[in-house]
Design a protein around this motif. Structure first.
Motif, PDB file in Angstrom:
ATOM      1  N   THR A 207      12.272  -2.417 -11.390  1.00 44.00           N
ATOM      2  CA  THR A 207      11.271  -1.365 -11.462  1.00 44.00           C
ATOM      3  C   THR A 207      10.493  -1.356 -10.149  1.00 44.00           C
ATOM      4  O   THR A 207      10.632  -2.261  -9.321  1.00 44.00           O
ATOM      5  CB  THR A 207      10.310  -1.608 -12.640  1.00 44.00           C
ATOM      6  N   PHE A 208       9.673  -0.332  -9.957  1.00 42.98           N
ATOM      7  CA  PHE A 208       8.936  -0.172  -8.702  1.00 42.98           C
ATOM      8  C   PHE A 208       7.434  -0.305  -8.933  1.00 42.98           C
ATOM      9  O   PHE A 208       6.914   0.083  -9.977  1.00 42.98           O
ATOM     10  CB  PHE A 208       9.227   1.192  -8.071  1.00 42.98           C
ATOM     11  N   ARG A 210       3.381   0.569  -7.851  1.00 47.81           N
ATOM     12  CA  ARG A 210       2.696   1.803  -7.466  1.00 47.81           C
ATOM     13  C   ARG A 210       2.747   1.988  -5.953  1.00 47.81           C
ATOM     14  O   ARG A 210       2.885   3.111  -5.451  1.00 47.81           O
ATOM     15  CB  ARG A 210       1.235   1.745  -7.943  1.00 47.81           C
ATOM     16  N   GLU A 212       5.128   0.928  -3.887  1.00 51.22           N
ATOM     17  CA  GLU A 212       6.480   1.346  -3.501  1.00 51.22           C
ATOM     18  C   GLU A 212       6.705   2.817  -3.817  1.00 51.22           C
ATOM     19  O   GLU A 212       7.327   3.543  -3.028  1.00 51.22           O
ATOM     20  CB  GLU A 212       7.511   0.480  -4.220  1.00 51.22           C
ATOM     21  N   GLU A 213       6.214   3.274  -4.955  1.00 53.34           N
ATOM     22  CA  GLU A 213       6.348   4.695  -5.310  1.00 53.34           C
ATOM     23  C   GLU A 213       5.613   5.568  -4.309  1.00 53.34           C
ATOM     24  O   GLU A 213       6.123   6.620  -3.887  1.00 53.34           O
ATOM     25  CB  GLU A 213       5.813   4.924  -6.724  1.00 53.34           C
ATOM     26  N   LEU A 216       7.609   5.610  -1.023  1.00 54.82           N
ATOM     27  CA  LEU A 216       8.765   6.501  -1.131  1.00 54.82           C
ATOM     28  C   LEU A 216       8.345   7.962  -0.996  1.00 54.82           C
ATOM     29  O   LEU A 216       8.992   8.758  -0.318  1.00 54.82           O
ATOM     30  CB  LEU A 216       9.478   6.279  -2.471  1.00 54.82           C
ATOM     31  N   GLU A 217       7.230   8.300  -1.647  1.00 59.97           N
ATOM     32  CA  GLU A 217       6.737   9.681  -1.567  1.00 59.97           C
ATOM     33  C   GLU A 217       6.304  10.024  -0.149  1.00 59.97           C
ATOM     34  O   GLU A 217       6.586  11.111   0.366  1.00 59.97           O
ATOM     35  CB  GLU A 217       5.544   9.865  -2.531  1.00 59.97           C
TER      36      GLU A 217
END
Length: 222
Positions: A207-208, A210, A212-213, A216-217
């Motif tokens: 899982t990722f 917050r 990392e998310e 990525l964004e």
């Protein structure tokens, strides 16, 4: 006066007996069974800091059937490096020529066949990625649902681990401001550890966080 041949015989004999000693001082029996769960990372053995001796002993250990335990120790060393934010220790776990990384959960790999997932990256690159992650989660701690365990079979050099990380998103990394949310990620990783006791390939299902998310964004907009 003791001859050189006698001294060599004693050294080899001692080295052959070391795996049994190691088994008695760890959670592994002399028959190779690990008692689970191993909930936390293990510190590095003091002998790992003795110049020259560890490599010789470990090579002898591989010859005497202790390869699985030694491979597990490499993975423990990697996770312990994360736990203690010791980037040089993390880098030292990987092959000098780099390692293949297969992140099967990456959005970029969603529709890509498994044998085409992955790329070779340098040990330094992997260390830097860990440093960035730890900068965002400075209190990160690694724990295990199932500790590093080498697969069965004589030629199975894969080490498996089901891990999770705890902490908070409390540090600024890659220009992303922290929001103080808890770090609650987990994953299952398998590590291919060669006879040189270096990681040559890792396959990650995870899982990722917050951070990392958000990273990525941010990268998707560039």
């Amino acid at each position: 006066m003791i001859s050189k041949s006698t001294t060599l015989t004693v050294v080899i004999g001692l080295a052959a007996f070391l795996p049994t000693i190691a088994a008695l001082t760890t959670k592994r029996s002399i028959f190779g069974t690990i008692h689970q769960p191993q909930l936390q990372t293990r510190p590095i053995a003091p002998t790992d800091n003795i110049t020259g001796l560890p490599l010789l002993v470990k090579k002898i250990g591989l010859k005497f059937g202790r390869g699985k335990q030694l491979r597990e120790e490499v993975v423990h060393k990697y996770f312990h490096g994360v736990d203690t934010q010791n980037i040089p220790q993390i880098v030292d776990c990987f092959h000098p020529d780099g390692a293949i990384i297969r992140d099967v959960c990456s959005l970029a790999n969603r529709d890509v066949p498994y044998d085409q997932v992955g790329k070779v990256v340098s040990a330094e690159f992997l260390g830097e990625r860990c440093r960035e992650f730890l900068a965002a989660h400075p209190d990160c701690k690694v724990k295990f649902h199932h500790g590093p365990t080498c697969g069965r079979g004589m030629n199975n050099n894969w080490v498996y681990a089901h891990w999770y990380e705890e902490g908070t998103f409390s540090g600024n990394s890659q220009g992303i401001e922290p929001d103080g949310t808890p770090l609650t990620v987990q994953g299952q990783t398998r590590f291919l550890v060669g006879n040189d006791l270096k990681i040559k390939e890792i396959v990650i299902t995870r899982t990722f966080s917050r951070w990392e998310e958000a990273l990525l964004e941010k990268n998707s907009k560039q």
